[in-house]
Design a protein around this motif. Sequence first.
Motif, PDB file in Angstrom:
ATOM      1  N   PRO A 183       0.896  -1.027  -0.096  1.00 39.20           N
ATOM      2  CA  PRO A 183       0.077   0.101  -0.062  1.00 39.20           C
ATOM      3  C   PRO A 183       0.768   1.529   0.133  1.00 39.20           C
ATOM      4  O   PRO A 183       1.782   1.147   0.583  1.00 39.20           O
ATOM      5  CB  PRO A 183      -0.860   0.157   1.279  1.00 39.20           C
ATOM      6  CG  PRO A 183      -0.018  -1.525   2.325  1.00 39.20           C
ATOM      7  CD  PRO A 183       0.933  -1.853   1.178  1.00 39.20           C
ATOM      8  N   GLU A 184       0.514   1.859  -0.657  1.00 39.69           N
ATOM      9  CA  GLU A 184       0.757   3.931  -0.803  1.00 39.69           C
ATOM     10  C   GLU A 184       0.896   4.207   0.266  1.00 39.69           C
ATOM     11  O   GLU A 184       0.254   4.084   1.417  1.00 39.69           O
ATOM     12  CB  GLU A 184       0.081   4.638  -1.777  1.00 39.69           C
ATOM     13  CG  GLU A 184       0.883   6.063  -1.824  1.00 39.69           C
ATOM     14  CD  GLU A 184       0.040   6.356  -3.130  1.00 39.69           C
ATOM     15  OE1 GLU A 184       0.504   7.794  -3.237  1.00 39.69           O
ATOM     16  OE2 GLU A 184      -1.138   6.025  -3.488  1.00 39.69           O
ATOM     17  N   GLY A 185       2.425   4.637   1.038  1.00 35.54           N
ATOM     18  CA  GLY A 185       2.598   5.137   2.023  1.00 35.54           C
ATOM     19  C   GLY A 185       3.078   4.937   3.535  1.00 35.54           C
ATOM     20  O   GLY A 185       2.387   4.968   4.436  1.00 35.54           O
ATOM     21  N   ARG A 186       2.758   3.385   3.112  1.00 35.95           N
ATOM     22  CA  ARG A 186       3.219   2.362   4.761  1.00 35.95           C
ATOM     23  C   ARG A 186       4.332   2.492   4.659  1.00 35.95           C
ATOM     24  O   ARG A 186       5.478   3.397   4.814  1.00 35.95           O
ATOM     25  CB  ARG A 186       3.803   0.893   4.358  1.00 35.95           C
ATOM     26  CG  ARG A 186       4.084   0.545   3.070  1.00 35.95           C
ATOM     27  CD  ARG A 186       4.254  -1.169   2.556  1.00 35.95           C
ATOM     28  NE  ARG A 186       5.574  -1.139   1.887  1.00 35.95           N
ATOM     29  CZ  ARG A 186       5.220  -2.959   1.818  1.00 35.95           C
ATOM     30  NH1 ARG A 186       4.670  -3.842   1.650  1.00 35.95           N
ATOM     31  NH2 ARG A 186       6.530  -2.486   0.578  1.00 35.95           N
TER      32      ARG A 186
END
Length: 387
Positions: free
Chosen positions: A372-375
């Motif tokens: 996931p983006e920004g993990r």
Amino acid sequence: GATAELGVLPLKELPDGAAEPWRGPAPAKDNLAALMFTSGTTGPSKATMVTHMMLELSARAVIDFAGIEPGDNLYQWEPFYHIGGAQVILTPILADVVLTIRDRFSASRFWQDVAASGCTHIHHLGGIIQILLKLPPGPEDRAHKVRIAWGGGCATDAWRPFEARFGVELRECYGMTEASSITTQNSEGVLGYVGRPLPWFTVALKDDSGRVLGPGEGGGEIVVNTSLPGAIFPGYYRNPEATAKALRADGFHTGDLGSWSEAGLMRFHGRMGDSVRVRGELVSSHEVESVANQHPDIEESAVTGVPAEIGENDIQLFLRLRPGADSAPETIYSWLASRLAPHQRPAYLAFIDSFPKTPSQRIQKHRLPEAPEGRWHRRAAMGREEA
């Protein structure tokens, strides 16, 4: 004695103007009644072939397990095509009860609904107990007539706090759609256990070699057998491979893990397929999630495995925070690290606004993104020494 009358449902008097009931021949108890899909939490759902006998047993088990008495009122929020809803819908045929039906689970409306309707019983599943505990305290906590919360999936650390805050006795069970919904029940109130098998079931816990495990021998796969023909499903619809894997010569292989106490009570340890192998250690997602859900800012969590830079897999922990929470990832990780073994600590934290769920409010992990983006990455944020 109690099982001799199974398969014959008594007809009650009909109110004036009601449609006439079916007067033709009754279906055989092993006739197909419905196709009910498994939850699909770790993979695609399968269509379970459910017989008339299985539906009746599921309702009778609820009446016994939940301590239902004449005049009781059951709060029903699960869809009728799920076994949790179907078994409750049948209870008025077998007992003098009232159903209060809501189209879906809503934490914000929950206690207002049960109070206004005079409900005496509520059903819990998955993380619902923890979600209700994280509601702001208020006068509605005790302004109801609920005596018993029955169901499965309550975290051990939430059990007693829920009883103390809401004044409700919590009863925990274990079961699957494939075996008439409820296999074991804990009506004894022993913390952390799902109880003993129902009279028509026997349960064995087996290791990878098929050896039967006893108390103190660790966890094994839950394998269910029955003395009552028709209590276990005949197979998955048009899925012979999955049927052969589940229904074997020695019984129904559930794919779940359990262990025995010295007193003969079973403890549930989660799905066999819902674990992550980290540096040679098999980490139970259930155990990590149970710890994460104790954090005051975490509403729900879900563990998935992702490819590791070195070795087998790393743990990725998805978190849904309570509204208004402002805990930094580093703070949450430090809190988790103080309560988890080194091999159980997540390498990634991913924050999510809402989880994809089944109608029974279980998280569908196979629909969560792998990256996931920004993990938040533990090694990048805290250095190699934290790896």
